[in-house]
Design an enzyme around this catalytic site. Structure first.
Site, short mmCIF file in Angstrom:
data_model
loop_
_atom_site.label_atom_id
_atom_site.label_comp_id
_atom_site.label_asym_id
_atom_site.label_seq_id
_atom_site.Cartn_x
_atom_site.Cartn_y
_atom_site.Cartn_z
N GLY A 236 5.40 6.17 7.51
CA GLY A 236 6.36 5.11 7.26
C GLY A 236 6.51 4.10 8.38
O GLY A 236 7.53 3.42 8.47
N ARG B 141 -1.81 12.31 -14.11
CA ARG B 141 -1.53 10.98 -13.54
C ARG B 141 -0.66 10.11 -14.44
O ARG B 141 0.19 9.37 -13.97
CB ARG B 141 -2.85 10.25 -13.27
CG ARG B 141 -3.61 10.80 -12.10
CD ARG B 141 -4.73 9.88 -11.66
NE ARG B 141 -5.53 10.51 -10.63
CZ ARG B 141 -5.22 10.53 -9.33
NH1 ARG B 141 -4.15 9.90 -8.91
NH2 ARG B 141 -5.98 11.15 -8.46
N MET C 271 -0.35 6.70 -0.88
CA MET C 271 -1.73 7.18 -0.96
C MET C 271 -2.03 7.87 -2.29
O MET C 271 -2.56 8.98 -2.33
CB MET C 271 -2.02 8.12 0.22
CG MET C 271 -1.72 7.49 1.57
SD MET C 271 -2.61 5.95 1.88
CE MET C 271 -4.14 6.61 2.49
N ARG C 272 -1.68 7.23 -3.38
CA ARG C 272 -2.03 7.77 -4.70
C ARG C 272 -2.82 6.72 -5.46
O ARG C 272 -2.48 5.53 -5.42
CB ARG C 272 -0.77 8.07 -5.53
CG ARG C 272 0.06 9.20 -5.02
CD ARG C 272 -0.56 10.55 -5.21
NE ARG C 272 -0.79 10.93 -6.60
CZ ARG C 272 -1.51 11.99 -6.96
NH1 ARG C 272 -2.07 12.75 -6.06
NH2 ARG C 272 -1.65 12.31 -8.23
N LEU D 181 -3.53 4.86 -8.76
CA LEU D 181 -2.61 4.56 -9.87
C LEU D 181 -3.40 4.27 -11.14
O LEU D 181 -4.50 3.72 -11.09
CB LEU D 181 -1.74 3.36 -9.48
CG LEU D 181 -0.85 3.63 -8.26
CD1 LEU D 181 -0.34 2.34 -7.66
CD2 LEU D 181 0.30 4.56 -8.64
N HIS E 244 -3.74 -2.79 3.41
CA HIS E 244 -4.94 -1.95 3.54
C HIS E 244 -5.51 -2.14 4.95
O HIS E 244 -5.62 -3.27 5.43
CB HIS E 244 -5.98 -2.36 2.50
CG HIS E 244 -7.21 -1.52 2.55
ND1 HIS E 244 -7.25 -0.22 2.09
CD2 HIS E 244 -8.45 -1.78 3.05
CE1 HIS E 244 -8.46 0.27 2.29
NE2 HIS E 244 -9.21 -0.65 2.88
N GLN F 65 -1.20 -4.74 14.31
CA GLN F 65 -1.29 -5.97 13.53
C GLN F 65 -0.63 -5.81 12.16
O GLN F 65 0.00 -6.75 11.65
CB GLN F 65 -2.75 -6.38 13.36
CG GLN F 65 -3.37 -6.93 14.62
CD GLN F 65 -2.66 -8.16 15.11
OE1 GLN F 65 -2.63 -9.18 14.44
NE2 GLN F 65 -2.05 -8.07 16.27
C1 GAR Z 1 -1.41 2.24 7.17
O1 GAR Z 1 -2.41 2.08 8.12
C2 GAR Z 1 -1.81 1.56 5.86
O2 GAR Z 1 -2.54 0.39 6.05
C3 GAR Z 1 -2.65 2.64 5.24
O3 GAR Z 1 -1.97 3.83 5.50
C4 GAR Z 1 -1.27 3.69 6.75
C5 GAR Z 1 0.16 4.08 6.50
O4 GAR Z 1 0.85 4.15 7.72
N1 GAR Z 1 -2.81 2.42 3.83
C6 GAR Z 1 -3.92 2.71 3.17
O5 GAR Z 1 -4.88 3.24 3.69
C7 GAR Z 1 -3.89 2.36 1.70
N2 GAR Z 1 -5.20 2.38 1.16
P1 GAR Z 1 2.43 4.15 7.74
O6 GAR Z 1 2.89 5.25 6.79
O7 GAR Z 1 2.76 4.49 9.17
O8 GAR Z 1 2.93 2.80 7.32
#
Ligand code: GAR
Length: 210
Positions: free
Chosen positions: A12, A61, A86-87, A89, A105, A169
């Site tokens: 998060g 799903r 991370m699912r 959809l 992403h 970033q």
């Molecule tokens: C982040 O780096 C985000 O870009 C990636 O998961 C991480 C979550 O971090 N998302 C993906 O890979 C989606 N395909 P966080 O829970 O600390 O925000």
């Protein structure tokens, strides 16, 4: 004030960046598919409503996505913000929120869709890497690009150091995009995002020195 629902699965840190940016946006709720997501405690600690829609509690799903969609709709949000959700959809869910759901992403799309982006960027010898905020469409990580931020790949990088540089970033880019969204600074036009004033976005302020 416009309302968003944030979807998370874990740490998060992007959620935290959004909240700490004090945007003129109401976070109506944070919804996680994992009960142990650390971001839930952060949200609750900031007085934000939280909800768990545990994918393990559903037979498949379709059933999970239907419940998740109903939980989102109940919040009457203007935008669904995926922040480390991370699912995969289902097409039906994505159609339900078409044009109303965005994702961050950790790669410069369309390169490196999917997982393990930092290791794969290193393996390919990329000299620049970064992150992308995009609308969510049926193709995984393929939706119209809203904004990107890039970082250099340095000679001594491993996947962890590169991930940390990209994540810093992400924490700037996502709040900046949400602020722009709340200002109506961009909109989806078919397959592309059009910016009201393309010349001012992104500007140098989003690219710190290294
Ligand atoms: C982040 O780096 C985000 O870009 C990636 O998961 C991480 C979550 O971090 N998302 C993906 O890979 C989606 N395909 P966080 O829970 O600390 O925000």
């Amino acid at each position: 004030m416009k309302r968003i629902v944030v979807l998370i699965s874990g740490r998060g840190s992007n959620l935290r960046a959004l909240v700490e940016a004090r945007l003129p946006i109401e976070v109506a709720a944070v919804i996680s598919n994992r009960p142990d997501a650390a971001g839930l405690a952060f949200a609750a600690g900031h007085g934000i409503a939280t909800q768990v829609v545990d994918h393990k509690a559903f037979a498949g799903r379709e059933a999970f996505d239907a419940a998740l969609g109903d939980a989102i709709e109940a919040q009457r949000a203007d935008l669904v913000v995926m922040a480390g959700f991370m699912r995969l959809l289902t097409p039906g869910f994505i159609r339900r929120f078409a044009g109303r759901m965005i994702n961050i992403h950790p790669a410069l799309l369309p390169a490196f869709t999917g997982l393990d982006t930092h290791r794969r960027a290193l393996e390919r010898g990329c000299r620049v890497h970064g992150c992308t905020v995009h609308y969510v469409t049926e193709g995984m990580d393929e939706g119209p690009i809203i904004a990107q931020a890039s970082v250099p790949v340095l000679p001594d990088d491993d996947a962890d150091t590169l991930a940390a540089r990209v994540l810093a970033q992400e924490h700037q880019l996502y709040p900046a995009v949400l602020r722009a969204w709340s200002d109506g600074a961009f909109r989806l036009e078919g397959e592309r995002v059009s910016w009201r004033d393309a010349c001012t976005w992104p500007d140098a302020a989003h690219y710190p020195e290294y």
